[in-house]
Each structure stands twice: as structure tokens, then as C-alpha cells.
Enzyme design. Sequence first.
Site, PDB file in Angstrom:
ATOM      1  N   ARG A 179       0.838  -1.216   0.000  1.00 20.17           N
ATOM      2  CA  ARG A 179       0.000   0.000   0.000  1.00 20.17           C
ATOM      3  C   ARG A 179       0.870   1.262   0.000  1.00 20.17           C
ATOM      4  O   ARG A 179       0.478   2.288   0.559  1.00 20.17           O
ATOM      5  CB  ARG A 179      -0.981   0.001   1.166  1.00 20.17           C
ATOM      6  CG  ARG A 179      -1.829  -1.251   1.292  1.00 20.17           C
ATOM      7  CD  ARG A 179      -2.478  -1.671  -0.011  1.00 20.17           C
ATOM      8  NE  ARG A 179      -3.263  -2.897   0.140  1.00 20.17           N
ATOM      9  CZ  ARG A 179      -3.891  -3.492  -0.885  1.00 20.17           C
ATOM     10  NH1 ARG A 179      -3.797  -3.004  -2.115  1.00 20.17           N
ATOM     11  NH2 ARG A 179      -4.598  -4.589  -0.682  1.00 20.17           N
ATOM     12  N   ASN A 221       2.253  -7.368   8.078  1.00 20.06           N
ATOM     13  CA  ASN A 221       2.346  -8.706   7.474  1.00 20.06           C
ATOM     14  C   ASN A 221       3.834  -9.034   7.454  1.00 20.06           C
ATOM     15  O   ASN A 221       4.524  -8.811   6.479  1.00 20.06           O
ATOM     16  CB  ASN A 221       1.752  -8.715   6.066  1.00 20.06           C
ATOM     17  CG  ASN A 221       0.253  -8.434   6.097  1.00 20.06           C
ATOM     18  OD1 ASN A 221      -0.465  -8.905   6.969  1.00 20.06           O
ATOM     19  ND2 ASN A 221      -0.210  -7.633   5.143  1.00 20.06           N
ATOM     20  N   GLU A 302      -6.456 -11.955   8.316  1.00 13.28           N
ATOM     21  CA  GLU A 302      -6.053 -12.039   6.909  1.00 13.28           C
ATOM     22  C   GLU A 302      -4.920 -13.044   6.701  1.00 13.28           C
ATOM     23  O   GLU A 302      -3.953 -12.775   5.993  1.00 13.28           O
ATOM     24  CB  GLU A 302      -5.648 -10.648   6.384  1.00 13.28           C
ATOM     25  CG  GLU A 302      -6.775  -9.648   6.475  1.00 13.28           C
ATOM     26  CD  GLU A 302      -6.420  -8.265   5.926  1.00 13.28           C
ATOM     27  OE1 GLU A 302      -7.289  -7.677   5.244  1.00 13.28           O
ATOM     28  OE2 GLU A 302      -5.286  -7.795   6.157  1.00 13.28           O
ATOM     29  N   ASP A 376     -12.180  -0.349   7.249  1.00 14.27           N
ATOM     30  CA  ASP A 376     -10.767  -0.315   6.855  1.00 14.27           C
ATOM     31  C   ASP A 376     -10.405   0.973   6.122  1.00 14.27           C
ATOM     32  O   ASP A 376     -10.253   0.950   4.898  1.00 14.27           O
ATOM     33  CB  ASP A 376     -10.443  -1.540   5.992  1.00 14.27           C
ATOM     34  CG  ASP A 376      -8.944  -1.703   5.784  1.00 14.27           C
ATOM     35  OD1 ASP A 376      -8.167  -1.052   6.500  1.00 14.27           O
ATOM     36  OD2 ASP A 376      -8.562  -2.486   4.891  1.00 14.27           O
ATOM     37  N   GLU A 404      -4.504   4.402   0.582  1.00 16.17           N
ATOM     38  CA  GLU A 404      -4.908   3.164  -0.084  1.00 16.17           C
ATOM     39  C   GLU A 404      -6.297   3.284  -0.704  1.00 16.17           C
ATOM     40  O   GLU A 404      -6.528   2.771  -1.796  1.00 16.17           O
ATOM     41  CB  GLU A 404      -4.885   2.021   0.942  1.00 16.17           C
ATOM     42  CG  GLU A 404      -5.396   0.694   0.411  1.00 16.17           C
ATOM     43  CD  GLU A 404      -5.362  -0.402   1.474  1.00 16.17           C
ATOM     44  OE1 GLU A 404      -4.926  -0.117   2.608  1.00 16.17           O
ATOM     45  OE2 GLU A 404      -5.773  -1.526   1.160  1.00 16.17           O
TER      46      GLU A 404
END
Lengths: 704, 704
Positions: A179, A221, A302, A376, A404
Site C-alpha cells: 500500500r 504482514n 487475513e 478499513d 490506499e
Amino acid sequence: MLVAAAVLLAFTGNVRAEDGYALWMRYAPLQPALAADYRTHLGEVVSPDQTPTQRAAREELVRGLSGLLGRAPRMNTAAIAAPAVVLGTPQSSVLIAPLRKEIEALGDEGYLLRHAHIDGHTVLLVAAPQDIGVLYGVFHLLRLLQTGASLDALEVRESPRLRLRLLNHWDNLDGYVERGYAGRSLWDWQTLPEWRDPRYTDYARANASLGINGTVLNNVNASAQSLAPDYLAKAAALADIFRPYGIRVYLSARFSAPIELGGLTTADPLDPAVQRWWRDKADEIYTRIPDFGGFLVKANSEGQPGPQDYGRSHADGANLLAAALAPHGGVVMWRAFVYAHDVPADRATQAYTEFVGLDGAFLPNVIVQVKNGPIDFQPREPFHPLFGAMPRTPLMMEVQITKEYLGFATHLVYLGPLYEEALQSDTRVRGEGATVAQLLTGIAGVANIGNDRTWSGSHFDQANWYAFGRLAWNPRHPSRDIAADWAAMTFTPSPEVVQPIVEMMMDSREAAVNYMTPLGLHHLMARGHHYGPGPWVDGGPRADWTSVYYHRADRHGIGFDRTAHGSNAVGQYSPEVAAEYEDLARAPEPLLLWFHHVPWDHRMASGRPLWDELVGRYTQGVRQVQGMQATWAGLQGRVDAQRHVQVAAFLSLQRREAQWWRDASVAYFQSVSGRPLPAGETAPPHPLAWYEALQFPSAPGDGR
Amino acid sequence: MLVAAAVLLAFTGNVRAEDGYALWMRYAPLQPALAADYRTHLGEVVSPDQTPTQRAAREELVRGLSGLLGRAPRMNTAAIAAPAVVLGTPQSSVLIAPLRKEIEALGDEGYLLRHAHIDGHTVLLVAAPQDIGVLYGVFHLLRLLQTGASLDALEVRESPRLRLRLLNHWDNLDGYVERGYAGRSLWDWQTLPEWRDPRYTDYARANASLGINGTVLNNVNASAQSLAPDYLAKAAALADIFRPYGIRVYLSARFSAPIELGGLTTADPLDPAVQRWWRDKADEIYTRIPDFGGFLVKANSEGQPGPQDYGRSHADGANLLAAALAPHGGVVMWRAFVYAHDVPADRATQAYTEFVGLDGAFLPNVIVQVKNGPIDFQPREPFHPLFGAMPRTPLMMEVQITKEYLGFATHLVYLGPLYEEALQSDTRVRGEGATVAQLLTGIAGVANIGNDRTWSGSHFDQANWYAFGRLAWNPRHPSRDIAADWAAMTFTPSPEVVQPIVEMMMDSREAAVNYMTPLGLHHLMARGHHYGPGPWVDGGPRADWTSVYYHRADRHGIGFDRTAHGSNAVGQYSPEVAAEYEDLARAPEPLLLWFHHVPWDHRMASGRPLWDELVGRYTQGVRQVQGMQATWAGLQGRVDAQRHVQVAAFLSLQRREAQWWRDASVAYFQSVSGRPLPAGETAPPHPLAWYEALQFPSAPGDGR
């Protein structure tokens, strides 16, 4: 001489390059009269230079005064020979020591600016309990000069309202930024620790100028590799560079690292070997980075690993890491952005459902990090219902600085009003006046920073980094005033320039809401990369990764019924707030379709039916961008050519994409509502299928 | 005034920033005496300004003279009032017109520099048949000034030896650069065509300063999307920016694009629908880019689609595209870097085997692009046997500027000698003196350029871009002289600086050969990302993607037997060359293990047995890097601090990695040879298993 220099340097490519690299710290020469006036107060600088932070403050002030006033000040470490700026703490300066009592009341990061008379001279004190406060005070003083403020009767007392003011970098170790729309990661892991790019210091200066006091270097992540010895050595090099500027380094921790790095067979938080591994890892980190801030964790969300993989709770997982960090003073920031693999009735309700019951179950050094809204980072969301619902748990608010869902780096959208709206939302948990801001321990902004020369991918996206930092220091600061400071520092303090730029900025977020997701609509973007409109997105692995799941449009109406008759997401708010959202008549129109499924012919405040209002909003969004273009065109010649032409190019790109959003959305919703376009509205130039067929396999920032 | 300016600007961050962005076009002020002397010749510039290229030449000269001589020249478009530089072509300048006959002999891209007497003034002519030649001449003149050359009795006649002088960018449309170590792609596809970054113009200036006349924008592992209308509009914007600088845009074409973009069911080159699709696509491209250069194609190689998927030949595939481009004057560059899915006895023989029989089968506008050596850009390879073997086919040589196999951007390795070695190799196809260079139509360099501020990822990697361009213009130019020009232009013309830098550069390639792959060894790097040593690499999908396949080391000896008793790769060279390589006694020692499997105790020229020589070379490579560090340390204070500290940091990183290469390689080969270390050699600090276990999942540039 400046002119002569400019003439000469223009040809050697060294004229003041307005390429955006200098951010809001340009320190461009002020109007001669103003500069002369300031020089009478600020001809001399008296400051200690014993610690790295003292030297950083001293050097920043010299840099700023030399640029703004056209002359380097005389430097002095103790005595006063003329009207001077006196920097210091009670410990570092005999001149400041007498004020110890008053100063220490400001807290570790506070500072004061005030005139005083010492040795027969009028001096300007920049005094603080700690060195870092002095550095913050220097940046405050320089801001006053950059914006042309008067120094008469100056009396400034500042302390931050939030303890943790962090950037979150979603940067992968290979340099890719998830992003990210501003080039590659700023961290060149390949050349660290040997090469310490001067840009790392400029990054620290920019953050310190706003009071940002921490940075999470790697993506939530996360790769376990970021905790391996070679990467810790690289992170330690960055920490050494940031330390003098009051910025602590944090890392995103992959919950399964004990398996991937430690060779264990499990990451179960209740397993003694796992607990030992994290304790040892924490000890290893603190030997390299004595002031390491702690871990940020995305777990069981996720596809990321987490404690639920072992039948444990988020509290078990967070406490595992918190116990390892506690002896060293580190914290765990545990993200509440979670949703289970089995899709629930309403994803907006899920974080609350999973976390509210854990209130009180976390160790004291755990902070739950909650996004500003329940979905989000959409152009507009209501505040997250967890704010106010976990009174016994420290909370941080996570906002996105990178855009984003708001046009990437190419759309001019000033996020100050969005942050302000979230921070000032009244949770009503203790009756009137319990704003989200008052319930926070800290705030985290997902950075929009990369190796692009502008840092943020565009000139105006620098304002979002800036506004985040200013609001992190003082969440009550009006975003309009912040925009004015930024415009004056970034372009020029002249009101004929600042005022129209502020108007553009303050209008820009509402413009994006209008051409993307008006009236409380949300999550209508294309799949995956999120580039461009995709209200037709349906199917795929999860219903709550589609657009139709969120807008629920049909022949009769549009919107997500989150009232008691629907998903009852309203029930997660305090009774007073819930009552307002529940009532179709009282629900704020900007959030109407977030909470209600509304018939197309519902009468809106404007008197128009919903369908007409919706189409009108889309068209209005495009018109607002055209208005921004006109305003900017009017500034030609008043803003340096280099940045004016780039912003103009980006605005024309935004104009093209705003029209695309409007046309594709109108085409789609008309195919659902079956209604004719309101009078005066032009039909989209292409059939719906044309918009649906567009593909952008190489759009930037896509998750990988 | 300059000093004063520096003092002032130092604080406003606008002092001459030696961050590498200016490349070899810094135009820094010359020594006053020298500048004064030049000013007597060059006080005035007489040049036309009617075409974009004329204006580019005029502006570059003004920029250069102003910087170098500290004063802007007087400008004039026709008359001469003083000693002047006179720019022009017979068409653009009445002053040049009389020389038409002599000038036109120089060819379309040539130019001459010479003194003349006009209207009673001594003038310096920069004359050419075409505008582009004048621009090249201006850069030549500026190079003379930057290197402090004398202008007395100046008589320069230049024409390029190769028609096509191209950069190949392995840039993906998402900004990722395959085998790139200098940040992201320079092409910001997201903001094109609206935003035309001034950096695109600086890229064109840098290439024009070397005579590079074409650029392939996208990766040979191509996405069909680059041929879609929206990307063609973006490429056209770049072509418009590059055109005045004589640079044509080319694109890598994916052979299966008719399927992916055109919706056809086949890409068979003999299918009429496929042929029509390519004709229409070519027509579409030329309407947007009238001077489009043509296509570069990687087909039936490493998984890319190609004509063999339909049982057709490389000639069928190349001619398909060539026929579509021919009406517009475009070319097809068809890569010979191919190897079949079934692994042959020797991959080094494969391109020759597949292509030699096709000589004469290609349309006239097809050029076969052959890598400099038969494997893949190794630190040292023999020249490719296809050079000289396809007399009826135009050939281009492809070299790598980015250092995929030579330490990425962090190792100082000057590639000039590598290019020179390949270009000057004598194929002996027509007896003595048929060098590879003499057989070429063009040359392509795989770019090492990204959005890093230094362009190339390090200061010294700029020299490889520079050397490639200079050798593309004149393949006979000694790489040492090119290094001296580059060092003088990039740092300072003072011999005490230039001379040691040239020694470092000229030693650096042999150093890398020694610490990576001495004595003709090759392909010993780690798998995939190619970062660091991997002589133990074995197994996996293909034998010829392993190291053991290439070094063939065992208890008795090491090396790949490519003689008549082995794979007979030597048989692909001319008889004279083959005889030399075939004979263990005559084969050049630097290529010994490329062509021969040699016993460990074979007596080398040094008198040492092969095993001792091999270990000695590895150690010598490390020592050479230490020598480079010492030389650079000696330049402290003579090179600007900003670049000195960065180069020093990179050299220490190179030192660490050279030691790693040496230790890992010695540990591995000793495990195979079972021999003791030669006297005086220190044992690797870790056991072999430690080196084998190292993992670098985030190393840069990996193919994706």
C-alpha cells in the site's frame, strides 16, 4: 549576493531545488523587513552541545536561522553578549536552572518558549526538562518564524497529549512497500549497517519537528527474518541514527517466529519453550537496541498466524510477548483489526465482538491498536465502537496516512479533517464529551513515506504526514490551522498563497468522499489493488471482500442495515450514540447508508430523493476537483514553477480519475436502481460493461 | 562570491549536493587560471535555436560553460562579435554551410570540432550534418573542458562505429526492476502521461552525452500490457521527451500478446489473424510514436512463449514481427539467449546450435542479439561462438551493466575491461583481426539505472553506464582512458585524484574474478537471487541451474571439459581459436577451467599446483579489495566528504562479502579436493555447513 548565487547556481543545477525533498523544513529566506526584525531578537544562540540531542537542537536552529534570516547567528555555549536565543534544560544550562520547578511541570517531552531578561539582555528561552523537549521547542520556534508569527509577548507551554506517537511502515525486507505509493522503502536493508544514508537523519528531523517519537520499521504482514541477527544489526544502526531525535525503533513481530527462526514445532503462547524463545529474543534485541520500543503484532487476521491457531486468545498471545518485553520497558501493540475466516453477518461488528470481552485480560504493557473506523480506512467511517468499550485497556488509534482508499499519491486529498473527525467523535460513554481522543494512550499512522524524492509520492501528500504528526501531539488542534502552517512552511507565508491552498485542502477530502463513496457508502473500490471504482465487485473468496456486500443496492434502495433490525452494529455503541445512528431521521446524512438501507425515493435534507442526491454527489465530487484545478491555476507565478507544474499534472490526473469514478459508479447504480438520470445529469460516456472490463494488473501498492 | 554562496547555502541545504545525481555532468567550477584561459576562446556562443535538438545543444552548452567557467556566455544566433563557439549544421547555420561537403562525410550522427577564422574572429566550430551531431559535439567539447584538455590546434572528427547503441531496461510495469539494484524503475507508469518528471530529461541528457541512441523501456520477460493503448500513451510521452536527444523508444514484446491482448486463440506466426494483429498493433504504435525503434523479444527461453510453441522456428517468429514493423522502418532484436527445456550436455553450446542454421533465414530488419559470452554475464567468459558464425545476419552484442553476477550495486567493479575484452576478442573467422566489435551492427547494455538518487545504486556504478556508452560509440576506445575521463568529470580533473581512482577501477574487475570465480570457473553463485557464493548448489529443476554442473569438481580435479573429448564447445569456434582453446598447454589460464577439467596438481604458470593457485587467487581477490580500501582512504579530503564516506562504506561492505566468497568457496572446494590448505593460507572461520545454511529470502533484484 543571493541573487548572484542563484544566477550562477541555476546553471550548475544547484539553485534551491524545489523538488520537495526539504519538506516543511525549507527555511527559505523571509521578507527582508521581517528577517531584519527577527534578527534583532535572534542574533545569537546560546546552547549546550554536550549530548547528541543538544547538538541536533543547536544545529537545527543554526540551519533554520541561517536560511530564514540570511545570516548565521553567533554561537555561544554559556555567556550572553547580545539579544539571544537560549536553549537548555535545568541540567544543561546554568541560565535555565533557576526555572527548574516550573519547567519540570511540563513533563518529559514538554517545553516552554518565553522572553526573559538575563545579564541585561532580552533573551528568548527555549527551555525544557529534557534535551528532547529543547529540540521540540527549537522546531516550534522555527515554525513561528517560517509562518511569520510575532515573537512579542511570546509565551508557549507545550506538552504532548498522547504518550505514543508512531509511524507504522508497511515495508517488506525486499524494499517493497505494501500500500505504498511513494517508491521503494526508505530502508536500504542491503547496504545497512555499513551505509548510513544521510536521508535517515532527515527522516528523523522531519518526525522530530512534529513530535513523532517512534517508528515501526517493517510491515505488519511481517517476515520472521526481521528478528534474525543480521536484520537486528541493521535495525540497530537505524536506531542509533534516530535516537538523538527522540525516535524509538519498534518492529512488527511475526507470531510464528519461534517456528521459523527458532526451529520450534509450535508457537503456542502457553508453551514454555515458546515463552523462553521470546524472552531470549527480547534480551538479544535490547543488547543491540537499549531503548527498543517494542512489538506491533497482526495476529489471526487475513491469514497471519496467531494464538487462535493453538486455541488461545488474543490476550494469551499479546501477554506472551508483553512478558518478554516488560523487564526492558517495551510495549506490545496488538492490532484489533481481525476478522475470522468464516464470514459473519457484518464484518463491521467483528473486532468489537472478539475484543470487548478481553478488557482487563491484558498485561499492563499491552496496548490494543484499533483502526479509526470499524471497516478499513474508508474515505468516511463512523468511529470504531471499541473506543470507549475497553475502559481497562490502553488503546491506540491506527489511521492510514498512505491513501490506499483515497486515490493513492496522485489525488490531492488532505486527511487532516478525516483525522480530526475521528479524534473528536463523542463516544458518550461517560455522558457528554468523552471524545475518542480523550480515551487514547497513543496513535499510529500507516506511513506514506518511500524513497520518492518528495518522500510521500506527491507534494500535497506531505501535508498528511505533517497533519498526522501535529494531531498526534495535540489531537484538539484544528486541521485547518495545521493546513495553514503547512502551506506557509512548504510554499510561502504570503496569505494570498496560503489562503487559497488551505481552501483547496479543506475541500479535498469531501470531494473524494463525493466522487468515490458518498452518503455513507464504503468499500466500493476495485478488488486487490483497490485502484479505481468497483461497485460491481462480487464473488471471490469472501463476501466481505466484495462491494455488493457493503452497498446492498437493489431495485428498491441502497445501504447496509446496521440497525437493530439488521446487523445491529449500532448496538455496539453507547446508548446515546446508538439511538442517534438507529433513527433514520437522526442519523447524520454523511453516514446514512452506513447504518441504513434506504429507499431510492427517500427524501433527503436537500429535498431531493436519495437517487437524485446520490448521482448529484458523484457529479459534485468531480466539480470540486475542477474547482481545485482552477484555484491552483490561479497560483501560477506565486508558487515555484517546479512544484506548480507537478501539482497541476497530478490534479489533471485526479480530474480524469474522479470522472471515471463518477461515471462508473453512476452507470452501475443506475443498472441496479433502473431509474432515469436526474435532470441535468450527463450519462456516462461508456456502457457499464466497459468500466467493468478495465484491468490494472500493475497498479502500485498491491499486497504481495 | 562562490565561497560566500557556499557558506550561506550550506545552511539552507542548497550547497552543491554531491549526492551523485549530476552524474558526469556536474560542470563544477574549474581552476581559476584554466577557466580564464578557456573564457578567452569561449566567451560567446553562436547557435541556432529553431528545433528542440538545437535548443537542447544550446542549453547544455550554456549550462556547462556557466558552471565550468563561472560565467554565462553571451548568446547569439548568427553574427559573431568575439571569440566564440559556433554551433550548427549546413542547414541551420550560414557560418557552417560552406563546410557542407566535408561535414556530410561524417554521416548522420557524426560531428567535427575545429578552430576557424570567421569575420576576423577565431571561432571554435561544433559542426555536424544533423542537429543531433551538434548536440553530441557539444557534449564532446564539454568533456574536453571538464578534463582540462587543451583546445589548441583542436581537430576532432567523430562518427559512431555502431548504428544501434541501446539500453535495455528490465523494468516491470509495477516498478519492480528485475536484477535491478538501484531502487525502483525510473518510469513512473502511474503518473504518466500527465506527469513528465524532469528526471526523464536528465536521463536523456546523460545518454545523449554518451551517444546512446535508443532505450527499451520494459523487461524482456515482458507483460503484454505494455502494448495496450494506455501504456502506449505513456510510452509516447517518454518518447516525446527523449526525441530531442536522439533517443528512440523500443519495447519488449511478449510473443503471446495476440492471445492476451487480442483475444486470439493462437500466436502462431504463420496464422494470418496473428500476422494481421501484429500489423495493426505496429500501425497503432507508429501513430503514437512516429520514430518508434522496434521490438526486443525473448522467446522460447526460460519459460517465455515463442514460435516453437507452434512448431515454428525463431526465424518464423522474428520475421512475423519484422514484417509488421518494416513499413515503418522499425527493427526486431531477437535474443539468442535461449535454452531448451530438456537440459543438454552443455548449455554453453545451445544458442549456437539453435541459431547457426538460421543464418540467412531472417528478414533484413531482424537483428539477432547475442550475449557477450555463451553462458550468462559471468565475471569472465570467452566470447560467444555465434560471433562470426552468422555472416548473413546482423548481430548485436548484449552486455550487462547491472551487476547481477558481480556484487550488485555494492561492489566496486568497473566493467570497462570486461566489455573491452569481449569487443576485442579475435574470432579469427577471416584469419587474423576479425574482432567481435568489427562484426557488430549494434550493442545493448542491460541498464543499472533506477530511481536511486545516484541513478545506479552507487557512485562507482555510474562508471559502468558511462563506459558502456563510450564503448558503444567507439568499441576501440581503451577502457582505461574512459575510466580517466569519468573520474575527472565525476570527481575532479586533478591527476592526484584521477590516477589512483583509475588504478582502483582497472584492478577491480580482476579482483571480483578472483574472489568469485577465478581461472575460468563460472556460475558458482547462490541460487535464485544470485547473492553471494553457492559453489555447492545442486539439484533443483535443471542441472544447468546448479553450480556443480559447471565446476565439475571432484577428488581428482576441477573444470568443465569442453574439448573434443568433452562437450566439444570448442568446436563452435573458428579452427584457429578452437585449436588454442582445445590445447591444455595453450588455453589462456584465465579461461582454463572453462574449457578443461584439470587435475588438482596440474602445474600452473606460477609454478604452483592448481589447488594452491586456486586458493591463492581467492585470497588475492580479498587482498585486492583491501588495496582498494587503502587507496580510497588516501583520497580523504581530496574527494568531497559526502561521496567519500559513502564509497568507503560500500568498500567495507565489499570487503566483508569478498571474504565471505573466499571462505565459503575454499571451504567447499577443500571438502571436494580433500587437500590441505597451502602454506600461509588461513582456514575459513566457519565450517562449510555454516556457509551452506545462510539464507537471504529478501535479497534484491530476484526474478519475480
